[in-house]
Scaffold this motif. Structure first.
Motif, PDB file in Angstrom:
ATOM      1  N   PHE A  22      -2.642  44.596  -3.495  1.00  0.00           N
ATOM      2  CA  PHE A  22      -4.015  45.074  -3.709  1.00  0.00           C
ATOM      3  C   PHE A  22      -4.307  46.299  -2.839  1.00  0.00           C
ATOM      4  O   PHE A  22      -4.904  47.269  -3.304  1.00  0.00           O
ATOM      5  CB  PHE A  22      -5.045  43.977  -3.408  1.00  0.00           C
ATOM      6  CG  PHE A  22      -5.007  42.845  -4.390  1.00  0.00           C
ATOM      7  CD1 PHE A  22      -4.964  43.081  -5.758  1.00  0.00           C
ATOM      8  CD2 PHE A  22      -5.020  41.528  -3.948  1.00  0.00           C
ATOM      9  CE1 PHE A  22      -4.923  42.034  -6.668  1.00  0.00           C
ATOM     10  CE2 PHE A  22      -4.987  40.465  -4.851  1.00  0.00           C
ATOM     11  CZ  PHE A  22      -4.935  40.731  -6.209  1.00  0.00           C
ATOM     12  N   LEU A  23      -3.865  46.250  -1.590  1.00  0.00           N
ATOM     13  CA  LEU A  23      -4.136  47.368  -0.679  1.00  0.00           C
ATOM     14  C   LEU A  23      -3.392  48.625  -1.143  1.00  0.00           C
ATOM     15  O   LEU A  23      -3.921  49.734  -1.067  1.00  0.00           O
ATOM     16  CB  LEU A  23      -3.765  46.997   0.763  1.00  0.00           C
ATOM     17  CG  LEU A  23      -4.607  45.861   1.378  1.00  0.00           C
ATOM     18  CD1 LEU A  23      -4.121  45.541   2.790  1.00  0.00           C
ATOM     19  CD2 LEU A  23      -6.097  46.198   1.395  1.00  0.00           C
ATOM     20  N   ASP A  24      -2.174  48.442  -1.634  1.00  0.00           N
ATOM     21  CA  ASP A  24      -1.396  49.576  -2.160  1.00  0.00           C
ATOM     22  C   ASP A  24      -2.105  50.194  -3.368  1.00  0.00           C
ATOM     23  O   ASP A  24      -2.209  51.408  -3.487  1.00  0.00           O
ATOM     24  CB  ASP A  24       0.008  49.131  -2.591  1.00  0.00           C
ATOM     25  CG  ASP A  24       0.939  48.935  -1.396  1.00  0.00           C
ATOM     26  OD1 ASP A  24       0.563  49.348  -0.282  1.00  0.00           O
ATOM     27  OD2 ASP A  24       2.035  48.370  -1.590  1.00  0.00           O
ATOM     28  N   ILE A  25      -2.560  49.337  -4.257  1.00  0.00           N
ATOM     29  CA  ILE A  25      -3.226  49.842  -5.464  1.00  0.00           C
ATOM     30  C   ILE A  25      -4.515  50.571  -5.098  1.00  0.00           C
ATOM     31  O   ILE A  25      -4.826  51.624  -5.653  1.00  0.00           O
ATOM     32  CB  ILE A  25      -3.535  48.701  -6.474  1.00  0.00           C
ATOM     33  CG1 ILE A  25      -2.243  48.024  -6.936  1.00  0.00           C
ATOM     34  CG2 ILE A  25      -4.266  49.258  -7.698  1.00  0.00           C
ATOM     35  CD1 ILE A  25      -2.473  46.809  -7.841  1.00  0.00           C
ATOM     36  N   LEU A  26      -5.264  50.010  -4.151  1.00  0.00           N
ATOM     37  CA  LEU A  26      -6.513  50.648  -3.729  1.00  0.00           C
ATOM     38  C   LEU A  26      -6.235  52.032  -3.152  1.00  0.00           C
ATOM     39  O   LEU A  26      -6.957  52.995  -3.427  1.00  0.00           O
ATOM     40  CB  LEU A  26      -7.243  49.780  -2.695  1.00  0.00           C
ATOM     41  CG  LEU A  26      -7.890  48.510  -3.256  1.00  0.00           C
ATOM     42  CD1 LEU A  26      -8.387  47.619  -2.127  1.00  0.00           C
ATOM     43  CD2 LEU A  26      -9.031  48.861  -4.208  1.00  0.00           C
ATOM     44  N   GLU A  27      -5.171  52.122  -2.375  1.00  0.00           N
ATOM     45  CA  GLU A  27      -4.813  53.408  -1.791  1.00  0.00           C
ATOM     46  C   GLU A  27      -4.446  54.399  -2.896  1.00  0.00           C
ATOM     47  O   GLU A  27      -4.866  55.549  -2.888  1.00  0.00           O
ATOM     48  CB  GLU A  27      -3.651  53.229  -0.807  1.00  0.00           C
ATOM     49  CG  GLU A  27      -3.477  54.435   0.085  1.00  0.00           C
ATOM     50  CD  GLU A  27      -2.286  54.318   1.014  1.00  0.00           C
ATOM     51  OE1 GLU A  27      -1.738  53.199   1.166  1.00  0.00           O
ATOM     52  OE2 GLU A  27      -1.901  55.357   1.574  1.00  0.00           O
ATOM     53  N   MET A  28      -3.684  53.912  -3.857  1.00  0.00           N
ATOM     54  CA  MET A  28      -3.305  54.736  -5.011  1.00  0.00           C
ATOM     55  C   MET A  28      -4.531  55.264  -5.737  1.00  0.00           C
ATOM     56  O   MET A  28      -4.542  56.381  -6.235  1.00  0.00           O
ATOM     57  CB  MET A  28      -2.503  53.888  -6.004  1.00  0.00           C
ATOM     58  CG  MET A  28      -1.040  54.185  -6.071  1.00  0.00           C
ATOM     59  SD  MET A  28      -0.343  53.113  -7.366  1.00  0.00           S
ATOM     60  CE  MET A  28       0.220  51.758  -6.374  1.00  0.00           C
ATOM     61  N   GLY A  29      -5.539  54.404  -5.827  1.00  0.00           N
ATOM     62  CA  GLY A  29      -6.760  54.769  -6.539  1.00  0.00           C
ATOM     63  C   GLY A  29      -7.708  55.613  -5.709  1.00  0.00           C
ATOM     64  O   GLY A  29      -8.774  56.004  -6.180  1.00  0.00           O
TER      65      GLY A  29
END
Ligand code: MN
Length: 136
Positions: A22-29
């Motif tokens: 989730f944290l990786d995806i949030l950073e990506m976004g």
């Protein structure tokens, strides 16, 4: 280029692999993120930081997600924070159940990156529960 300030998202998730994802995806976004691995810690961070949105796992050690959202809705500082349930057990009709329990919606696990970011964007754009109730 004028850029809007990044939305801040708090993730409350006890599973380390899920949390990292989730944290990786949030950073990506392009989102700023905060995180907690327990309900009590999540409530504390929510009250202190007042994020734009909370992604809240239902199954947590100690205080579970349903109790966390109940606590959030009971405090003035956190009452209006958009809170989305993260659940592995989403079924037809669950949206209503989660709204009833105090959530603004839910995202089913496992998540796909693109769908997840789209849902998040939509939730951030939509009016929150109190706004909905005000027009009832
Ligand atoms: Mn969990």
């Amino acid at each position: 280029m004028n850029s809007k300030p990044k939305a801040r998202v708090l993730v409350v998730e006890d599973n380390p692999a899920n949390l990292e994802l989730f944290l990786d995806i949030l950073e990506m976004g392009g989102y700023e993120s905060l995180h907690a691995t327990e309900g009590a810690e999540g409530i504390e961070i929510a009250a202190r930081e007042v994020p734009d949105l909370i992604l809240l796992d239902i199954q947590l050690p100690g205080i579970d997600g349903l109790s966390v959202v109940k606590a959030l809705r009971s405090m003035p500082a956190t009452r209006n924070i958009k809170t989305i349930a993260l659940t592995a057990y989403a079924m037809k009709g669950d949206r209503e159940m989660f709204i009833e329990k105090g959530f603004d919606g839910y995202i089913a696990k496992p998540v796909a990156v693109r769908g997840f970011l789209e849902s998040l964007k939509e939730y951030l754009r939509s009016p929150n529960r109190s706004a909905c109730r005000a027009t009832d």
